[in-house]
Every structure is written in structure tokens, then in C-alpha cells.
Design a protein around this motif. Sequence first.
Motif, PDB file in Angstrom:
ATOM      1  N   ASP A   1       8.554 -35.541 -11.609  1.00 31.95           N
ATOM      2  CA  ASP A   1       8.633 -34.213 -12.551  1.00 31.95           C
ATOM      3  C   ASP A   1       9.762 -33.481 -12.565  1.00 31.95           C
ATOM      4  O   ASP A   1       9.916 -32.669 -13.476  1.00 31.95           O
ATOM      5  CB  ASP A   1       7.469 -33.267 -11.693  1.00 31.95           C
ATOM      6  N   ASP A   2      10.625 -33.806 -11.720  1.00 32.62           N
ATOM      7  CA  ASP A   2      12.021 -33.198 -11.872  1.00 32.62           C
ATOM      8  C   ASP A   2      12.909 -34.133 -12.371  1.00 32.62           C
ATOM      9  O   ASP A   2      14.229 -34.127 -11.695  1.00 32.62           O
ATOM     10  CB  ASP A   2      12.543 -32.638 -10.300  1.00 32.62           C
ATOM     11  N   VAL A   3      12.791 -34.772 -13.390  1.00 35.80           N
ATOM     12  CA  VAL A   3      13.807 -35.936 -13.703  1.00 35.80           C
ATOM     13  C   VAL A   3      14.826 -35.098 -14.461  1.00 35.80           C
ATOM     14  O   VAL A   3      14.917 -34.167 -14.907  1.00 35.80           O
ATOM     15  CB  VAL A   3      13.088 -36.471 -15.027  1.00 35.80           C
ATOM     16  N   ALA A   4      16.156 -35.811 -13.853  1.00 36.78           N
ATOM     17  CA  ALA A   4      17.262 -34.827 -14.402  1.00 36.78           C
ATOM     18  C   ALA A   4      18.065 -35.993 -15.512  1.00 36.78           C
ATOM     19  O   ALA A   4      18.889 -35.507 -16.116  1.00 36.78           O
ATOM     20  CB  ALA A   4      18.333 -34.809 -13.168  1.00 36.78           C
ATOM     21  N   ALA A   5      17.913 -37.237 -15.433  1.00 33.19           N
ATOM     22  CA  ALA A   5      18.348 -38.145 -16.267  1.00 33.19           C
ATOM     23  C   ALA A   5      17.587 -39.451 -16.280  1.00 33.19           C
ATOM     24  O   ALA A   5      16.718 -39.743 -15.366  1.00 33.19           O
ATOM     25  CB  ALA A   5      19.887 -38.424 -15.830  1.00 33.19           C
ATOM     26  N   GLN A   6      17.879 -40.208 -17.436  1.00 32.88           N
ATOM     27  CA  GLN A   6      16.903 -41.580 -17.512  1.00 32.88           C
ATOM     28  C   GLN A   6      17.843 -42.774 -17.764  1.00 32.88           C
ATOM     29  O   GLN A   6      19.026 -42.538 -18.362  1.00 32.88           O
ATOM     30  CB  GLN A   6      15.785 -41.390 -18.558  1.00 32.88           C
TER      31      GLN A   6
END
Length: 266
Positions: free
Chosen positions: A156-161
Motif C-alpha cells: 500500500d505504501d509503494v514508493a517505486a516499482q
Amino acid sequence: LLIDCTGDARAAIDAGVGHTTGRPEDGATQPMTLMFEMQDTGRAVRPYMPEGAHSYGSVGELPQGRVLIFDRNDEGRVLVNMTRVRGNGSVNADVAHAELESMRQAFGVAAFLQSNGMPNHCVSSMAPQIGVRQTNQIEGDYTLTVADIVAGASFDDVAAQTDYEVDIHDPTGGTGNEEYGVRMYDIPYRCMLPRGLEGMLVAGRCVSADHTAMSSLRTIPTCMALGQAAGVAACVALESGRGLRDIDMGLFHGGLRAQGVEFVSH
């Protein structure tokens, strides 16, 4: 607020943050590589071997045990990724040794290529400093694991992929590589928060991740994405008057979206 983008977690470590170095069994880090370019001159060139340069007679003798070049799509210009020097890129003595050793390798690699299918190419440029793949990882609020990246984990707290493969260059300096593909996965914001420390974010290859997961997230585009995320998170914290651990994820993701970041559903 402070954002540590040193790549080695130098500010975080100086502040007392726990960290690991290299692989867990012995602390060995992935070797360093000096990248260089070669240009097709349109005519045969004489190989240049400065004093101390290494001579390679076969592919198996090359530093990486393979030929790895990339066409730059620019009038015969190619990028060469074939040097390899063991050492820790956060230790000055190791880097000083690697800078010299990598140049000895580079001229030998170039001469090998000139004698094996690239007789018209000469060394046209070298990187200003050796490339470092791995040094330290902080202990963060969350540690990204190989299980996460293989499973294509979502947070839910994705910062980058990224979906860059696992790519571990042999920490012993040998010729082997461990490589296998992964699914698109998220790097959570919590990996950038040093455990037990307020007011700091860490971005780049030294975020909280295990040895194998780090080998996938260490590439320049992913490090740039983490740096962008850190900047947006810091702005959200300052503008909202909240701590870095308490920022609103909607505002965080909205700030990234306003800068053109689009997260892929997976």
C-alpha cells in the motif's frame, strides 16, 4: 529533514542506524566495474596496451568470462561492460585499487575485442569513475526480500516499482553471475525509513533489502525513482506538519502522480 542519497548509507550509518554489508555469510559485496566505449573508426587500428595492462587470450580468461557489449546506435559506438574488480565500494582503499585495476583490465579487454571481431574499434571514452554495485543496506522499517520480488509483491505504501532481474555478480570476483527473472514488484516506502531514527529518509541502492533483492533494485532507473519518492515524501511531511512515518499516502502518491509517476497494477 535529511535525505541520504550517498548510495552507501553514509549519513544514516553516521547517525547510528543499523546496517548490513554485502552478502550475509561473509559481508562480501558484488564487484565493481569500469564501463567504457569503443568507436568504429572505419579502418584497422593498432591495439594499445599500456604498461601493466592485462592480456586475455580467450573468453574464459576475461574478467567476467563473457563478452558483454551494447550497441549505442550511433555510428558504430558500443558500450563495453566487461571489467570486474572485487572490493567494497565504500572503502577508500578498495576503490583506489579498483580504479587502477579496472583500467588495466579495460585496455586488455579492448585489445581482446580488437583481435576478435572488432579490428576497427578503438577506446573512445571511459567512465569518470568505477561503477559500484553494492555496499551497505540500512535496517529499515521493512526489509524487502527475495521472496517479495519473486512473488511480485504489492504494498500500500509503494514508493517505486521495477521488474529488473536478480543479477548478482560473483562477490568473490570470479566470472560467475546469478541471474533469473522476477515479476513486477513494489518497493515500499518503509524500506526508506531507517529503523529507530526520525527525520531521515534513505534512497538508492542502500535502502533496506536483503542481498538478493538488492541485486534487482540497484539499477540506476530504480535508484532515481526512489530518490524522487524521497523528495516527494519530504515535501508532503513538511507541508502537512507530520513526521516522515505519518505522511498521508494519498498525498504521497498524488504528489508522485503529479510528477508523471504511474504505478502499474500487478
